[in-house]
Enzyme design. Structure first.
Site, PDB file in Angstrom:
ATOM      1  CG  HIS A   1      -2.206  -0.649   1.064  1.00 66.16           C
ATOM      2  ND1 HIS A   1      -3.379  -0.162   1.572  1.00 66.16           N
ATOM      3  CD2 HIS A   1      -2.540  -1.779   0.420  1.00 66.16           C
ATOM      4  CE1 HIS A   1      -4.378  -0.961   1.253  1.00 66.16           C
ATOM      5  NE2 HIS A   1      -3.884  -1.962   0.554  1.00 66.16           N
TER       6      HIS A   1
ATOM      7  CD  GLU B   1      -6.861  -1.532  -2.728  1.00 70.21           C
ATOM      8  OE1 GLU B   1      -5.764  -0.932  -2.667  1.00 70.21           O
ATOM      9  OE2 GLU B   1      -6.962  -2.762  -2.569  1.00 70.21           O
TER      10      GLU B   1
END
Length: 317
Positions: free
Chosen positions: A38, A106
């Site tokens: 991430h 995302e």
């Protein structure tokens, strides 16, 4: 019998803690490692987000377990040619013990350079083209590619493993599962859904590995464990596509009131009931998963690893 691995959370822990957790996981009897990739955590309470490729370099020296990203998005924030170089180097450093888990990503992590965030069908197209590029680069041959979404000119990886890096594809719906079945070396999903496993295998996945993961919160005080999960990971219970389209941690924090502690307690294994922990992981085995990873939420990592070493893993094995 499935293999059981530990899921390292880059959203919740810094590099040194992740390396120490990997050591404890190996000592506890876990057989493999997942590590998240991430740019941001899901919320500020989680508080971390180290660069995964640096951490993998440290892990390659600290443990002998297989390592896989779960998952990397090789489409927007980082060009697939660069991801291919990182993955190939990781495979060399781990003596072939590295797998590249990829997904369509995302907005939280991928929009940071100001690029438009594409709809889901376009993201899957980009992912398929990215996988094609990376596979060609893993051969060590020079690659030039002019595709729908990417350009590559005269790119060649000089540091490559003896065998191409396996690429597992993450899927949470029929379209992504179909893509994984067609072009993946394995399938990743986070729910013990037997129908999705069957779709993958019948759609072309065959006997290729299916991997899944879940989060738990071990602790002797169940109510406190529920509060810990609610504070740190309530985002995992948000419905629909919000996890893919919200752009910042603050947006996820704004939605935290939608998730109650009662919902957390009903949907997450919390506490020290051995049967509950075993049942949560057995559900994946019963659904046909080959590799099952578990992540401990919160600070009591040593207690978790002692609990799994002495009580949970022996029951599973």
């Amino acid at each position: 019998m499935p293999e059981y691995g530990y899921f390292l959370s880059c959203e919740e822990f810094g590099p040194a803690d992740l390396v120490e957790q990997a050591r404890m996981a190996e000592q506890a009897g876990f057989q493999a490692l997942w590590i998240s990739d991430h740019y941001h955590p899901w919320n500020d309470a989680q508080g971390q987000s180290p660069f995964v490729w640096s951490v993998i370099g440290a892990l390659s020296e600290a443990v002998s377990l297989p390592i896989e990203t779960a998952v990397t998005c090789p489409t927007v924030r980082i060009h697939p040619a660069v991801v291919a170089q990182a993955a190939a180097t990781s495979a060399v450093m781990t003596n072939g013990r590295f797998r590249l888990g990829v997904g369509s990503g995302e907005a939280l992590n991928e929009h940071i350079l100001g690029d438009a965030w594409p709809p889901a069908n376009v993201r899957l197209e980009m992912l398929e083209e990215a996988v094609q590029i990376m596979r060609r680069l893993f051969t060590g041959e020079e690659v030039t590619h002019y595709g729908t979404h990417y350009k590559v000119e005269n790119a060649r990886l000089y540091t490559v493993p003896d065998e191409p890096v396996p690429i597992d594809i993450s899927g949470f719906g029929p379209k992504a599962t179909s893509l994984a079945a067609r072009v993946g070396d394995g399938f990743i999903t986070m729910m013990p859904d037997e129908e999705m496993v069957e779709q993958y295998r019948k759609g072309g996945g065959g006997s290729k590995p299916v991997s899944g993961g879940t989060k738990v919160c071990y602790g002797t005080d169940r109510a406190e464990a529920v509060r810990t999960v609610h504070r740190l990971w309530s985002n995992q219970l948000l419905p629909g596509e919000m996890g893919q389209i919200l752009p910042t941690p603050s947006h996820f924090e704004q939605l935290q009131p939608l998730v109650s502690e009662e919902m957390v307690g009903e949907n997450t294994v919390c506490g020290d009931d051995v049967d509950e922990h075993v049942e949560a992981l057995t559900a994946f085995a019963d659904a046909g998963f080959d590799r099952i990873y578990v992540n401990q939420i919160g600070p009591d990592q040593r207690g978790f690893f002692d609990f799994y070493r002495t009580k949970v893993l022996p029951r599973l094995q």
